[in-house]
Design an enzyme around this catalytic site. Structure first.
Site, mmCIF file in Angstrom:
data_model
loop_
_atom_site.group_PDB
_atom_site.id
_atom_site.type_symbol
_atom_site.label_atom_id
_atom_site.label_comp_id
_atom_site.label_asym_id
_atom_site.label_seq_id
_atom_site.Cartn_x
_atom_site.Cartn_y
_atom_site.Cartn_z
ATOM 1 N N CYS A 1 -10.656 -3.053 -4.524
ATOM 2 C CA CYS A 1 -9.690 -4.054 -5.011
ATOM 3 C C CYS A 1 -10.401 -5.291 -5.537
ATOM 4 O O CYS A 1 -9.938 -5.916 -6.500
ATOM 5 C CB CYS A 1 -8.703 -4.430 -3.914
ATOM 6 N N GLU B 1 -2.987 -4.566 -3.176
ATOM 7 C CA GLU B 1 -3.496 -5.455 -4.236
ATOM 8 C C GLU B 1 -3.531 -4.734 -5.578
ATOM 9 O O GLU B 1 -3.157 -5.283 -6.616
ATOM 10 C CB GLU B 1 -4.916 -5.931 -3.901
ATOM 11 N N ASN C 1 0.835 -1.197 0.000
ATOM 12 C CA ASN C 1 0.000 0.000 0.000
ATOM 13 C C ASN C 1 0.875 1.253 0.000
ATOM 14 O O ASN C 1 1.936 1.301 0.636
ATOM 15 C CB ASN C 1 -1.021 -0.002 1.140
ATOM 16 N N CYS D 1 -10.209 -4.959 -0.091
ATOM 17 C CA CYS D 1 -11.330 -4.016 0.043
ATOM 18 C C CYS D 1 -12.231 -4.104 -1.192
ATOM 19 O O CYS D 1 -11.893 -4.750 -2.191
ATOM 20 C CB CYS D 1 -10.798 -2.593 0.230
ATOM 21 N N CYS E 1 -4.142 0.625 -2.516
ATOM 22 C CA CYS E 1 -3.956 -0.612 -1.757
ATOM 23 C C CYS E 1 -2.874 -1.480 -2.402
ATOM 24 O O CYS E 1 -2.619 -1.388 -3.612
ATOM 25 C CB CYS E 1 -5.242 -1.421 -1.737
ATOM 26 N N GLU F 1 0.316 5.226 0.618
ATOM 27 C CA GLU F 1 -0.626 6.244 1.079
ATOM 28 C C GLU F 1 -0.202 7.636 0.620
ATOM 29 O O GLU F 1 0.927 7.853 0.157
ATOM 30 C CB GLU F 1 -0.749 6.173 2.608
HETATM 31 N N1 THU Z 1 -5.206 -1.619 2.496
HETATM 32 C C1 THU Z 1 -4.603 -2.419 1.573
HETATM 33 O O1 THU Z 1 -3.545 -2.092 1.047
HETATM 34 N N2 THU Z 1 -5.201 -3.583 1.264
HETATM 35 C C2 THU Z 1 -6.290 -4.099 1.905
HETATM 36 O O2 THU Z 1 -6.709 -5.200 1.593
HETATM 37 C C3 THU Z 1 -6.951 -3.315 2.951
HETATM 38 C C4 THU Z 1 -6.479 -1.921 3.102
HETATM 39 C C5 THU Z 1 -4.515 -0.374 2.899
HETATM 40 C C6 THU Z 1 -5.099 0.902 2.413
HETATM 41 C C7 THU Z 1 -4.586 1.880 3.466
HETATM 42 O O3 THU Z 1 -3.277 2.274 3.128
HETATM 43 C C8 THU Z 1 -4.505 1.047 4.726
HETATM 44 O O4 THU Z 1 -4.493 -0.299 4.303
HETATM 45 C C9 THU Z 1 -5.656 1.275 5.687
HETATM 46 O O5 THU Z 1 -6.864 1.125 5.053
#
Ligand code: THU
Length: 128
Positions: free
Chosen positions: A88, A54, A41, A85, A52, A43
């Site tokens: 994704c 994925e 991920n 999520c 994310c 941000e």
């Molecule tokens: N996140 C992912 O990278 N993948 C997931 O399956 C769930 C959420 C990340 C997005 C964000 O940077 C952090 O987790 C909190 O939501």
């Protein structure tokens, strides 16, 4: 022995850029030639531009020319294993179809299911 894809997702997680949520995620996507495309991920201070793990893995793979996929591993530091999520799930369905999803944590816990179980009755190009 640990599945190499499981290990690749854990290693990818180490590169997570998650200064806001501190929630670090790694993903490893295996294509049908056996090549593994990883993601973490990433941000952003606007929050909404966050990607994310994925989706990073999928877009990296697509941009490298991969088109068919077998499975994806997703690693996070949670007792209740972290599933992809909603956004994704849509992207995984578009590019990978009913792929095998392996969720793992840092303590060796894992579970495998298929995207269709998480994302039934998807909207996709077949409706267009
Ligand atoms: N996140 C992912 O990278 N993948 C997931 O399956 C769930 C959420 C990340 C997005 C964000 O940077 C952090 O987790 C909190 O939501």
């Amino acid at each position: 022995m640990t599945d190499p894809l499981h290990a690749a997702a854990l290693t990818a997680r180490e590169n997570a850029h998650a200064p806001y949520s501190k929630f670090r995620v790694g993903a490893a996507l295996e294509d049908t030639s056996g090549r593994v495309h990883t993601g973490c991920n990433v941000e952003n201070a606007t929050y909404g531009l966050t990607l994310c793990a994925e989706r990073v893995a999928v877009f990296k793979a697509i941009s490298e020319g991969a088109r068919e996929f077998r499975r994806i591993a997703i690693a996070a530091d949670t007792d209740a294993l972290t599933p992809p999520c909603g956004a994704c799930r849509q992207i995984l369905w578009e590019f990978c179809g009913d792929i095998e999803i392996m969720m793992v944590n840092l303590h060796g816990k894992s579970e495998v299911l298929r995207l269709k179980e998480l994302f039934p009755r998807a909207f996709d190009a077949s409706f267009l």
